[in-house]
Design an enzyme around this catalytic site. Structure first.
Site, mmCIF file in Angstrom:
data_model
loop_
_atom_site.group_PDB
_atom_site.id
_atom_site.type_symbol
_atom_site.label_atom_id
_atom_site.label_comp_id
_atom_site.label_asym_id
_atom_site.label_seq_id
_atom_site.Cartn_x
_atom_site.Cartn_y
_atom_site.Cartn_z
ATOM 1 N N CYS A 100 0.821 -1.209 0.000
ATOM 2 C CA CYS A 100 0.000 0.000 0.000
ATOM 3 C C CYS A 100 0.856 1.260 0.000
ATOM 4 C CB CYS A 100 -0.900 0.019 1.233
ATOM 5 S SG CYS A 100 -2.061 -1.352 1.325
ATOM 6 N N GLU A 140 0.645 3.882 1.923
ATOM 7 C CA GLU A 140 1.019 4.326 3.260
ATOM 8 C C GLU A 140 2.262 3.601 3.755
ATOM 9 O OE1 GLU A 140 -1.928 3.367 1.980
ATOM 10 O OE2 GLU A 140 -3.507 3.710 3.444
#
Length: 131
Positions: free
Chosen positions: A53, A55
């Site tokens: 991801c 993040e």
């Protein structure tokens, strides 16, 4: 750094996303306590469990460059659904950030701000490492 600048950096990061399977590009911009910003994007893989991801890409980049204290993160996508961080990303953030850490969630038509504590009320630990 202003929230809108951090969100802009997240939108810039999503331009580099590799999302041929979901067609859902996500970008993230992580603000360190010293003002440095590390960006990340989602990177998919045909073996979906190997996908990373945006993040986690941003936070791992910051950590690999010696940063471990963070002020806020902006997460952006130009498509629905709203790009809230997944559970794995929430827990990784909790390793380094406290419950009051700001998470700015952005879409084309605006953004909302929540705390990490609101997103992950029963984290294993809010590490807030001193390292």
């Amino acid at each position: 750094m202003e929230t809108k600048e951090l969100i802009s950096a997240a939108f810039q990061a999503l331009e580099n996303a590799h999302a041929p399977y979901s067609d859902y590009q996500v970008g993230a911009a992580l603000l360190c306590d010293d003002g440095t910003v590390y960006s990340g994007c989602n990177v998919e893989n045909a073996s979906y469990g190997l996908t990373n991801c945006a993040e986690r890409t941003a936070i791992f980049s910051a950590i690999s460059n010696g940063r471990k204290k963070f002020k806020a993160i902006a997460i952006a996508s130009s498509k629905a659904p709203t790009p809230f961080p997944c559970g794995a990303c929430r827990q990784v953030l909790a390793e380094f950030c406290g419950p009051d850490f700001e998470v700015h969630i952005a879409e084309n038509d605006g953004y909302k701000t929540v705390t990490l504590g609101e997103l992950l009320p029963h984290a294993f630990d809010f590490g807030e490492t001193d390292a």
